[in-house]
Scaffold this motif. Structure first.
Motif, PDB file in Angstrom:
ATOM      1  N   PHE A  70       3.595   4.350   7.954  1.00  0.00           N
ATOM      2  CA  PHE A  70       4.449   3.194   8.024  1.00  0.00           C
ATOM      3  C   PHE A  70       3.837   2.056   9.051  1.00  0.00           C
ATOM      4  N   ALA A  71       3.060   2.335   9.824  1.00  0.00           N
ATOM      5  CA  ALA A  71       2.079   1.588  10.502  1.00  0.00           C
ATOM      6  C   ALA A  71       1.218   0.871   9.897  1.00  0.00           C
ATOM      7  N   THR A  72       0.643   1.695   8.931  1.00  0.00           N
ATOM      8  CA  THR A  72      -0.547   1.004   8.057  1.00  0.00           C
ATOM      9  C   THR A  72       0.271  -0.063   6.958  1.00  0.00           C
ATOM     10  N   GLU A  73       1.244   0.101   6.526  1.00  0.00           N
ATOM     11  CA  GLU A  73       2.053  -0.732   5.652  1.00  0.00           C
ATOM     12  C   GLU A  73       2.520  -1.848   6.505  1.00  0.00           C
ATOM     13  N   LEU A  74       2.982  -1.602   7.678  1.00  0.00           N
ATOM     14  CA  LEU A  74       3.291  -2.761   8.709  1.00  0.00           C
ATOM     15  C   LEU A  74       2.306  -3.721   8.966  1.00  0.00           C
ATOM     16  N   ALA A  75       0.848  -3.082   9.035  1.00  0.00           N
ATOM     17  CA  ALA A  75      -0.165  -3.904   9.219  1.00  0.00           C
ATOM     18  C   ALA A  75      -0.441  -4.915   8.259  1.00  0.00           C
TER      19      ALA A  75
END
Length: 143
Positions: A70-75
């Motif tokens: 999720f954090a990778t996509e949010l980045a």
């Protein structure tokens, strides 16, 4: 942010990076990343802090893998603003105890516990950075 399977708790700090306060609870699903990016833009954030749910022994299980993804996509949504993963062990428990001690009912607490957990995650990160002089955790880049 406190990223769960159903909801995402969001907190923010004051401009000086001293005090974390609750902002909003975002429902997971369609449009969640866009909403989080909009909140980051509206608040002119300099960094996004996401809690990484490790086990009590410090290992990473399925929940941590999901939050990393999720954090990778949010980045990608908040670039060039960095996204940082920080250890969030026990934050929901701490937030729950604080809210109960403050007289918040269980029903009200369920609606806002994610924001409170995000506030604890962010406050811990702010305090660690002040104490150590460097931001805690690790920066995630979009894939």
């Amino acid at each position: 942010m406190d990223v769960g399977r159903v909801r995402i708790g969001v907190a923010a700090s004051d401009p000086g990076g001293v005090l974390a306060t609750p902002v909003e609870t975002v429902r997971r699903g369609r449009g969640d990343l866009a909403r989080l990016a909009a909140l980051a833009s509206e608040r002119e954030v300099v960094e996004v802090v996401v809690g990484l749910p490790r086990t009590l022994r410090g290992d990473e299980g399925l929940a941590a893998t999901e939050v990393r993804a999720f954090a990778t996509e949010l980045a990608l949504y908040v670039a060039p603003c960095p996204v940082r993963l920080v250890d969030e062990r026990m934050t929901t428990s701490v937030a729950t105890r604080h809210r109960q001690a403050g007289g918040v009912s269980s029903r009200e607490g369920r609606r806002t516990i994610d924001q409170a957990a995000a506030m604890v995650i962010l406050q811990d990160a702010l305090d660690m950075e002040r104490a150590r002089g460097v931001p805690p955790g690790e920066v995630v880049t979009g894939a």
